[in-house]
Design a protein around this motif. Sequence first.
Motif, PDB file in Angstrom:
ATOM      1  N   UNK A   1      29.956  36.995  32.399  1.00  0.00           N
ATOM      2  CA  UNK A   1      30.168  38.040  33.403  1.00  0.00           C
ATOM      3  C   UNK A   1      31.543  37.882  34.034  1.00  0.00           C
ATOM      4  N   UNK A   2      32.296  38.951  34.044  1.00  0.00           N
ATOM      5  CA  UNK A   2      33.586  39.012  34.724  1.00  0.00           C
ATOM      6  C   UNK A   2      33.459  40.008  35.872  1.00  0.00           C
ATOM      7  N   UNK A   3      34.263  39.825  36.908  1.00  0.00           N
ATOM      8  CA  UNK A   3      34.223  40.744  38.045  1.00  0.00           C
ATOM      9  C   UNK A   3      35.616  41.230  38.371  1.00  0.00           C
ATOM     10  N   UNK A   4      35.723  42.507  38.665  1.00  0.00           N
ATOM     11  CA  UNK A   4      37.004  43.108  39.017  1.00  0.00           C
ATOM     12  C   UNK A   4      37.277  42.874  40.502  1.00  0.00           C
ATOM     13  N   UNK A   5      38.493  42.428  40.806  1.00  0.00           N
ATOM     14  CA  UNK A   5      38.914  42.275  42.198  1.00  0.00           C
ATOM     15  C   UNK A   5      39.873  43.409  42.545  1.00  0.00           C
ATOM     16  N   UNK A   6      39.435  44.317  43.399  1.00  0.00           N
ATOM     17  CA  UNK A   6      40.285  45.411  43.837  1.00  0.00           C
ATOM     18  C   UNK A   6      41.350  44.892  44.810  1.00  0.00           C
TER      19      UNK A   6
ATOM     20  N   UNK B   1      33.415  46.140  48.915  1.00  0.00           N
ATOM     21  CA  UNK B   1      32.975  44.918  48.258  1.00  0.00           C
ATOM     22  C   UNK B   1      34.100  44.204  47.534  1.00  0.00           C
ATOM     23  N   UNK B   2      33.799  43.000  47.077  1.00  0.00           N
ATOM     24  CA  UNK B   2      34.774  42.183  46.366  1.00  0.00           C
ATOM     25  C   UNK B   2      34.135  41.556  45.143  1.00  0.00           C
ATOM     26  N   UNK B   3      34.952  40.925  44.327  1.00  0.00           N
ATOM     27  CA  UNK B   3      34.477  40.340  43.072  1.00  0.00           C
ATOM     28  C   UNK B   3      33.374  39.318  43.295  1.00  0.00           C
TER      29      UNK B   3
ATOM     30  N   UNK C   1      31.065  33.623  24.196  1.00  0.00           N
ATOM     31  CA  UNK C   1      29.969  34.526  24.589  1.00  0.00           C
ATOM     32  C   UNK C   1      29.677  35.560  23.505  1.00  0.00           C
ATOM     33  N   UNK C   2      28.402  35.929  23.401  1.00  0.00           N
ATOM     34  CA  UNK C   2      28.035  36.995  22.471  1.00  0.00           C
ATOM     35  C   UNK C   2      28.579  38.339  22.942  1.00  0.00           C
ATOM     36  N   UNK C   3      28.632  38.491  24.257  1.00  0.00           N
ATOM     37  CA  UNK C   3      29.065  39.760  24.837  1.00  0.00           C
ATOM     38  C   UNK C   3      29.559  39.487  26.253  1.00  0.00           C
ATOM     39  N   UNK C   4      30.450  40.324  26.738  1.00  0.00           N
ATOM     40  CA  UNK C   4      30.930  40.221  28.113  1.00  0.00           C
ATOM     41  C   UNK C   4      30.399  41.394  28.931  1.00  0.00           C
ATOM     42  N   UNK C   5      30.130  41.116  30.197  1.00  0.00           N
ATOM     43  CA  UNK C   5      29.750  42.153  31.148  1.00  0.00           C
ATOM     44  C   UNK C   5      30.804  42.174  32.238  1.00  0.00           C
ATOM     45  N   UNK C   6      31.507  43.290  32.365  1.00  0.00           N
ATOM     46  CA  UNK C   6      32.589  43.436  33.346  1.00  0.00           C
ATOM     47  C   UNK C   6      32.043  44.235  34.517  1.00  0.00           C
ATOM     48  N   UNK C   7      32.061  43.630  35.713  1.00  0.00           N
ATOM     49  CA  UNK C   7      31.357  44.170  36.871  1.00  0.00           C
ATOM     50  C   UNK C   7      32.324  44.743  37.911  1.00  0.00           C
ATOM     51  N   UNK C   8      31.957  45.884  38.474  1.00  0.00           N
ATOM     52  CA  UNK C   8      32.782  46.621  39.426  1.00  0.00           C
ATOM     53  C   UNK C   8      32.066  46.688  40.773  1.00  0.00           C
ATOM     54  N   UNK C   9      32.675  46.151  41.840  1.00  0.00           N
ATOM     55  CA  UNK C   9      32.030  46.140  43.159  1.00  0.00           C
ATOM     56  C   UNK C   9      31.946  47.512  43.813  1.00  0.00           C
ATOM     57  N   UNK C  10      31.148  47.552  44.863  1.00  0.00           N
ATOM     58  CA  UNK C  10      30.942  48.744  45.676  1.00  0.00           C
ATOM     59  C   UNK C  10      32.086  48.920  46.678  1.00  0.00           C
ATOM     60  N   UNK C  11      32.072  50.024  47.402  1.00  0.00           N
ATOM     61  CA  UNK C  11      33.072  50.262  48.449  1.00  0.00           C
ATOM     62  C   UNK C  11      32.992  49.163  49.500  1.00  0.00           C
TER      63      UNK C  11
END
Length: 253
Positions: free
Chosen positions: A51-56, A33-35, A21-31
């Motif tokens: 795109x990556x997603x954080x799993x709380x 919410x989940x990845x 990938x040229x760039x990564x986007x790391x995504x953070x869910x709402x209250x």
Amino acid sequence: MHKGTHDSELWIRRFIPVADPEVRLICFPHAGGSASFYHPFSRELSPLVEALAVQYPGRQDRRAEGCATDLADLADRIGEALTPWTDRPFALFGHSMGATLAYEVARGLEAAGRAPDALFVSARRAPHRNRNDGWHLSPDSDLIADLKALDGTGTPIYDDPEFLALILPVLRSDYRAAETYRHRPGPKLNCPITALAGDADPRVPVDELRHWGDHTAGRFDLQVFPGGHFYLTNQQARVLRVVIDRLLGVGAG
């Protein structure tokens, strides 16, 4: 490409791997919410942007873990887990509570010499203007009513007792962490900040998003879309166009 450590794999979801990938986007869910909320982002941004997603903790495959109660501590743990993914240009995107977390993670990464190239904050007051409305102390009936009001879709899932039994404890814990968060003074971020808002958000007025400009020494801009607190669900194509336009500039740099 680095392989994630065990801790990184616990925290980070990579729904659609991109080889180079040229760039990564790391995504953070709402209250509450989940990845998986960001799975559509992964599909639409591939293959130029991964795109990556954080799993709380406390939800989906991490349901057995206790939810975090302190956003600053949670941000520190997420920052450590992101180490394998900061080997190329990357940006952070956070919606609602996730915006505050993304900001705190950005602060920690900059301090550690691994600064993000951009920060996107959505539907959230600026850190120094956070307020405690006491939602985490409200009865279940009020939390359910709030969920329905913020979602705005009239979906019957909020009347499903099994769903509510899963989501309400997580939501209450997240609200507690978000409402008791206190901004710690410190240097401004060097990366640009793009704030995104729904023009009919009942929780966060558009003008509140302008205060995010106080937290960057770089460029700040505000993008407003039709819709409420979860405007980005119906406005995904327009939101991702804004994101892509900025991220491709990051990758080219």
